[in-house]
Every structure is written in structure tokens, then in C-alpha cells.
Design an enzyme around this catalytic site. Structure first.
Site, mmCIF file in Angstrom:
data_model
loop_
_atom_site.group_PDB
_atom_site.id
_atom_site.type_symbol
_atom_site.label_atom_id
_atom_site.label_comp_id
_atom_site.label_asym_id
_atom_site.label_seq_id
_atom_site.Cartn_x
_atom_site.Cartn_y
_atom_site.Cartn_z
ATOM 1 N N LYS A 1 -0.861 17.589 -11.818
ATOM 2 C CA LYS A 1 -1.144 17.187 -10.438
ATOM 3 C C LYS A 1 0.095 16.459 -9.919
ATOM 4 C CE LYS A 1 -4.566 14.540 -7.802
ATOM 5 N NZ LYS A 1 -5.817 13.779 -7.976
ATOM 6 N N LYS B 1 0.453 5.687 1.017
ATOM 7 C CA LYS B 1 -0.337 6.881 1.281
ATOM 8 C C LYS B 1 0.362 8.028 0.576
ATOM 9 C CE LYS B 1 -2.160 5.582 5.798
ATOM 10 N NZ LYS B 1 -2.168 5.914 7.237
ATOM 11 N N GLU B 2 -0.436 8.864 -0.077
ATOM 12 C CA GLU B 2 0.149 10.015 -0.733
ATOM 13 C C GLU B 2 -0.666 11.264 -0.446
ATOM 14 O OE1 GLU B 2 0.511 8.817 -4.856
ATOM 15 O OE2 GLU B 2 -1.618 8.968 -5.205
ATOM 16 N N TYR C 1 0.862 -1.180 0.000
ATOM 17 C CA TYR C 1 0.000 0.000 0.000
ATOM 18 C C TYR C 1 0.899 1.231 0.000
ATOM 19 C CZ TYR C 1 1.174 1.474 4.701
ATOM 20 O OH TYR C 1 1.849 1.937 5.795
#
Length: 160
Positions: free
Chosen positions: A85, A72-73, A70
Site C-alpha cells: 500500500k 492528509k494523505e 497533522y
């Protein structure tokens, strides 16, 4: 050590339409709906889809997925004028492999009035000891994501 890899994916929809999806949480919603089994699942943890928003991406069960399964950003830049973006990985993914900084840059380039190019780029910084790990850095999931979202938009053009 630092470097980057990138890929250009042609898509048969107007750049503005593709950007409308890419600039917000809509991209995560579509990936979750259309490509969870291929690319992975997306959870919205914080924010409204603007700068400062945080998402958790759980990779599809695939051998060779980076790091911890996994990542997270945090959204660090959303440039509507240039259709860019940028996110930074704050936990998991390539960061779990030891990279100090991992940035993902998505840019929508207008090709003509009915098509665009999604430029996907991963920039990384880390210790020189990670030289063997660099070969595992891949923009392939981002390329697949662009193809799937593009096909979805083409198929649903009349309802958009």
C-alpha cells in the site's frame, strides 16, 4: 535531494491477516481505537478505502511531531498480490516542512505461515536546503502502529 528511510517490524500473525487490516480503512480504525494517544487520530475524508481515498492523520501531542501537527494523505496504490500500500502526503506533516514529495509505502512480507514482517518506508524529495530537516524524518510511528495492530490481532485471533 531525495532519500528514504525504512524499518522492518516482525509481527506474530499471518501475512494475509495483517494485509486485510493494512489494505483498507481498518488500519485507521484500529489506530484510532488502540493508539490515538500514542500515534494519533485518523479521520476518513474521502473514498471507500481504495485508491484515491483521503485520510487526515492528527499526530499525538508529542514534541518533535513533524510539521504542522497533522497530515492528509491519498492512497495511490493498493497491490493485493504483493501486499503493498502506498500513500502520498498531500498536505501537512513533512510536506509542511518543505518537502516537495513524501510517499509512505507499507508492505506485508510473509515470514512463515504464522508470522510476517511489516516493512514501513518513507520516501522524500525536496530542496537541498532541507538537509538539516531530514534527521527529523522517522518511521517510528509506523513501527509502533505495526506493533500495536499485531498485538491486537494476536489477542483476538480466536474471534477473527
Amino acid at each position: 535531494m531525495h532519500g528514504q528511510i525504512s524499518n522492518d517490524t516482525p509481527v506474530g500473525v499471518p501475512a494475509d491477516l495483517m494485509w486485510d487490516v493494512y489494505r483498507s480503512f481498518e488500519l485507521g480504525r484500529l489506530v484510532d481505537k488502540l493508539a490515538a494517544d500514542v500515534v494519533g487520530r485518523v479521520e476518513f475524508l474521502e473514498g471507500d478505502g481504495g485508491v484515491g481515498s483521503i485520510v487526515k492523520f492528527t499526530f499525538a501531542a508529542e514534541p518533535g511531531s513533524p510539521g504542522s501537527g497533522y497530515m492528509k494523505e491519498i492512497f495511490t496504490k493498493i497491490d493485493d498480490e504483493n501486499r503493498v500500500k502506498e500513500t502520498e502526503v498531500i498536505e501537512g506533516g513533512y510536506k509542511a516542512l518543505g518537502f516537495e514529495v513524501v510517499r509512505i509505502r507499507l508492505e506485508i512480507l510473509e515470514k512463515d505461515s504464522e508470522s510476517c514482517i511489516v516493512r514501513s518506508c518513507i520516501e522524500y524529495e525536496g530542496d537541498d536546503k532541507l538537509a538539516d530537516v531530514v534527521s527529523h524524518v522517522s518511521v517510528k510511528p509506523l513501527e509502533i502502529m505495526a506493533e500495536i495492530v499485531g498485538k491486537h490481532l494476536i489477542q483476538n485471533k480466536s474471534t477473527l
